[in-house]
Design a protein around this motif. Sequence first.
Motif, PDB file in Angstrom:
ATOM      1  N   ASP A  66       0.827  -1.213   0.000  1.00 20.49           N
ATOM      2  CA  ASP A  66       0.000   0.000   0.000  1.00 20.49           C
ATOM      3  C   ASP A  66       0.858   1.259   0.000  1.00 20.49           C
ATOM      4  O   ASP A  66       0.677   2.160   0.813  1.00 20.49           O
ATOM      5  N   GLN A  67       1.808   1.312  -0.923  1.00 22.83           N
ATOM      6  CA  GLN A  67       2.715   2.455  -0.990  1.00 22.83           C
ATOM      7  C   GLN A  67       2.960   2.805  -2.452  1.00 22.83           C
ATOM      8  O   GLN A  67       3.158   1.931  -3.288  1.00 22.83           O
ATOM      9  N   TYR A  73      -0.210   4.505   2.100  1.00 21.77           N
ATOM     10  CA  TYR A  73      -1.662   4.538   2.243  1.00 21.77           C
ATOM     11  C   TYR A  73      -2.171   3.684   3.386  1.00 21.77           C
ATOM     12  O   TYR A  73      -3.288   3.875   3.848  1.00 21.77           O
ATOM     13  N   SER A  74      -1.391   2.713   3.849  1.00 14.54           N
ATOM     14  CA  SER A  74      -1.741   1.952   5.055  1.00 14.54           C
ATOM     15  C   SER A  74      -0.477   1.308   5.589  1.00 14.54           C
ATOM     16  O   SER A  74       0.553   1.281   4.924  1.00 14.54           O
TER      17      SER A  74
END
Length: 174
Positions: A66-67, A73-74
Amino acid sequence: MAKALPGFEDFNRRVRPPFGSRLKQPAREPVLLTPSGRAEFSAAEPPDVPSADDGVLVLQTMRSHDQWNTAIYSDDDRYRGVKNLRTPILMNAEDTRARGIGESALVDIESTSEDGTRRRLRGYRALRYDLPRGSAAGYMPEMNVLIGAADYSAQSDQPLMKNVRVRVVPSAQG
């Protein structure tokens, strides 16, 4: 644009069909601009790999699932099964045992830059992961602090983000 950029001639007419038009992209064309007209490959010498006896690991920095670049992003990384954590160091199980490091134990990580400065991260989580012995991995940008300005490839002039020599020890934080 038609006057300034090759491939945009008569652009306003060409984009009107239902699916638009295709711009030429040299990487997609089967034409190689090499002396032979074919793909030409060369191999770079691999970097020196430290001996397992000296306690040094070769660390690579990477992105999580999630990057995007440095936008995170998480704190989850479904690629590697990491949940709610941005400060892991992934290590071979034998390397953790050789250092007296338990699964999910806190560790401190130290590198020495080419300019002689010592760089440290404290309180990271050691996670056993299927990596070759003598190697480790962790997320950027968090681990970028381990890479000094003098740490760059002589071949590509890029930072050594995939070849950071580190020592990992049980954390003084407990």
